[in-house]
Motif scaffolding. Structure first.
Motif, short mmCIF file in Angstrom:
data_model
loop_
_atom_site.label_atom_id
_atom_site.label_comp_id
_atom_site.label_asym_id
_atom_site.label_seq_id
_atom_site.Cartn_x
_atom_site.Cartn_y
_atom_site.Cartn_z
N THR A 1 -3.52 2.17 7.17
CA THR A 1 -4.76 1.88 6.45
C THR A 1 -5.85 2.70 7.14
O THR A 1 -5.59 3.38 8.14
CB THR A 1 -5.12 0.38 6.56
N GLU B 1 2.24 1.45 -3.81
CA GLU B 1 1.21 1.91 -4.78
C GLU B 1 0.18 2.75 -4.02
O GLU B 1 -0.93 2.27 -3.72
CB GLU B 1 0.53 0.71 -5.45
N PRO B 2 0.54 3.97 -3.65
CA PRO B 2 -0.36 4.80 -2.80
C PRO B 2 -1.73 5.00 -3.45
O PRO B 2 -1.81 5.22 -4.66
CB PRO B 2 0.40 6.11 -2.69
N ASP B 3 -2.77 4.92 -2.64
CA ASP B 3 -4.14 5.15 -3.13
C ASP B 3 -4.57 6.55 -2.67
O ASP B 3 -5.18 6.73 -1.61
CB ASP B 3 -5.07 4.07 -2.55
N ASP B 4 -4.24 7.55 -3.49
CA ASP B 4 -4.53 8.94 -3.11
C ASP B 4 -6.02 9.19 -2.98
O ASP B 4 -6.47 9.98 -2.14
CB ASP B 4 -3.91 9.92 -4.13
N ALA B 5 -6.81 8.49 -3.79
CA ALA B 5 -8.27 8.68 -3.72
C ALA B 5 -8.79 8.25 -2.35
O ALA B 5 -9.66 8.89 -1.76
CB ALA B 5 -8.95 7.88 -4.82
N LEU B 6 -8.19 7.17 -1.81
CA LEU B 6 -8.62 6.70 -0.48
C LEU B 6 -8.23 7.73 0.59
O LEU B 6 -9.02 8.04 1.48
CB LEU B 6 -7.97 5.35 -0.17
N TYR C 1 -15.13 1.19 5.80
CA TYR C 1 -13.79 1.25 5.20
C TYR C 1 -13.20 -0.15 5.28
O TYR C 1 -13.49 -0.90 6.22
CB TYR C 1 -12.89 2.23 5.96
N LEU D 1 0.82 -1.23 0.00
CA LEU D 1 0.00 0.00 0.00
C LEU D 1 0.85 1.27 0.00
O LEU D 1 0.40 2.34 -0.39
CB LEU D 1 -0.98 0.00 1.18
N ARG E 1 -1.82 12.75 4.92
CA ARG E 1 -1.10 12.59 3.65
C ARG E 1 0.40 12.68 3.89
O ARG E 1 1.18 11.84 3.39
CB ARG E 1 -1.56 13.68 2.67
N ASP F 1 -10.70 10.43 0.41
CA ASP F 1 -12.01 10.02 0.94
C ASP F 1 -11.99 10.03 2.47
O ASP F 1 -12.93 10.50 3.12
CB ASP F 1 -12.35 8.62 0.41
#
Ligand SMILES: O=P(O)(O)OC[C@H]1O[C@H](O)[C@H](O)[C@@H](O)[C@@H]1O
Length: 431
Positions: free
Chosen positions: A210, A51-56, A196, A48, A225, A59
């Motif tokens: 997470t 491959e960062p999930d910026d959308a998460l 979540y 994680l 962030r 949110d």
């Protein structure tokens, strides 16, 4: 952002010990990087970050903003890895006492983040319910398995209490759990709670980055962030075998473990880091404590505990190593005033900062404990801020994975935890 100084501890080893171990350390590191070690199906805590999930992240921040607007109290229900990471980061970075207040409305700028579901104390929960009366409450129920007794019993007690007070109760309950299985997942679906996901390949003690940790941390007003990307940067840096402080830390711990040392004290001089110690205890205790192996992890907060445990550490049984976790650059220093007298005999410290006194206390303690026969090393975080703290969290996760492989255990399972549960449920079914 993280530096590891282990030079004092080397005096307790032979000159070639560390070099002789290097090939095994690199082999353990390759196991982690190449996913060839036991438990490699549980490496989501690295993926994680790669491959960062910026959308998460966005949110989570949006949900946190709603909660910060609407709630007086954000109540997190969870135990073990389902609350220790959030508590640690909030204790380290959020306002220490009451959240700052909006000068116009007089309302706190952030809700209080409180924790429950981390024990079975009826007295605590009764007192908490009384405290929550007449307050706007949001609840985050956090459980990877969705079945943990402490968390789910607390939620069973809270649910009718919330339903009786809040018509929009479904909006106020947010569930963080496995995306596909478990009772909590089913409850959320039936009752319409927001959810979540805890990635199935991330274990509880590795889940702070997470939604398990990030939602409560964001509600407390911490920049998730920057925290997250501090860990991303550290994950990238620790891919190399060379100049790798996590490998040095894992190697030192292993060498002393093999020489019969039984405990590791993580010593902090900043009370805000005590929670990081509690999180670190689960991370190392639950990852390494298998097959009769592992250094027992304990946290001490100096100088406070030097006045209660200092005697033992200085002159007690020589079976412990000591790792200091220090902050190199302190925020705004607090200057010791010149009071115009020397009634307390401390006039000589006037004009110095309390931080300088604390750092000298560290240096004095480090020297005394080394002289007392304790192998000492120090992990330096450059600032107590989201980026360096994110790096520190990842540093420890990387180190424990390599350390577990050096010990020859699977660092990512926790079969032993089921033993007490079996006995407990056997008894509960008879009451
Ligand atoms: O998140 P949960 O499934 O509720 O588990 C919460 C905690 O309890 C379990 O028994 C494990 O010992 C921990 O690794 C876990 O963090």
């Amino acid at each position: 952002m993280i530096r590891y100084d282990f030079s004092p501890a080397l005096s307790f080893l032979e000159a070639h010990d560390l070099d002789a171990l290097r090939p095994r350390v690199e082999a353990a590191h390759r196991m982690l990087l190449e996913r060839t070690g036991p438990g490699s199906e549980m490496l989501g805590w690295r993926d994680l970050l790669r491959e960062p999930d910026d959308a998460l992240l966005e949110d989570i921040d949006a949900t946190a903003s709603e909660i910060r607007e609407q709630a007086d109290v954000f109540l997190c229900l969870g135990i073990g890895g389902s609350y220790l990471g959030a508590q640690a980061v909030i204790e380290a970075l959020a306002p220490l006492f009451r959240p700052p207040v909006d000068t116009e409305t007089g309302r706190p700028l952030a809700p209080e983040v409180l924790f429950a579901g981390h024990h079975l104390s009826g007295g605590y929960l009764k007192a908490l319910l009384a405290y929550l009366e007449d307050k706007s409450v949001y609840v985050n129920v956090i459980s990877k398995s969705g079945t943990t007794l402490e968390t789910m019993l607390t939620f069973r007690i809270l649910r009718p209490w919330l339903e009786a007070r809040f018509p929009d109760v479904a909006r106020r309950i947010i569930v963080t759990t496995d995306p596909a299985r478990g009772r909590l997942r089913e409850m959320a679906s039936i009752c319409g709670y927001r959810r979540y996901a805890i990635p199935p390949d991330v274990g509880g003690r590795f889940s702070v980055l997470t939604p398990v940790g990030l939602l409560p941390i964001a509600v407390a007003g911490v920049d998730i962030r920057t925290l997250f990307y501090g860990a991303v940067e550290m994950c990238e840096r620790l891919k190399n075998h060379q100049d790798n402080p996590a490998l040095d830390y894992a190697a030192l711990r292993y060498l002393f473990h093999e020489r019969g040392y039984a405990l590791e004290l993580l010593a902090v001089f900043e009370p805000r880091l005590r929670g990081i110690g509690a999180w670190w205890q689960q991370l190392f205790g639950e990852s390494e404590g298998k097959a009769g192996k592992g250094l027992y992890p304990d946290t001490v907060q100096y100088t406070t505990d030097l006045h209660s445990l200092g005697q033992y550490v200085q002159e007690g049984r020589r079976h412990l190593i000591e790792t200091f976790l220090m902050v190199a650059r302190e925020p705004e220093p607090l200057t010791i005033p010149d009071t115009g007298d020397d009634l307390d005999g401390l006039a000589y410290l006037s004009g110095r900062s309390l931080q300088t006194v604390n750092h000298n206390a560290y240096e004095g303690t480090r020297r005394a404990h080394t002289d007392g026969g304790i192998p000492v090393s120090t992990i330096w975080m450059d600032r107590l801020a989201p980026g360096p703290l994110g790096a520190c969290l990842y540093f420890f996760m990387h180190a424990v994975a390599v350390s577990g492989y050096l010990l020859g255990v699977n660092p990512f399972d926790q079969p032993g935890v089921e033993a007490y549960k079996r006995e407990m449920y056997r008894l509960l079914r008879k009451i």
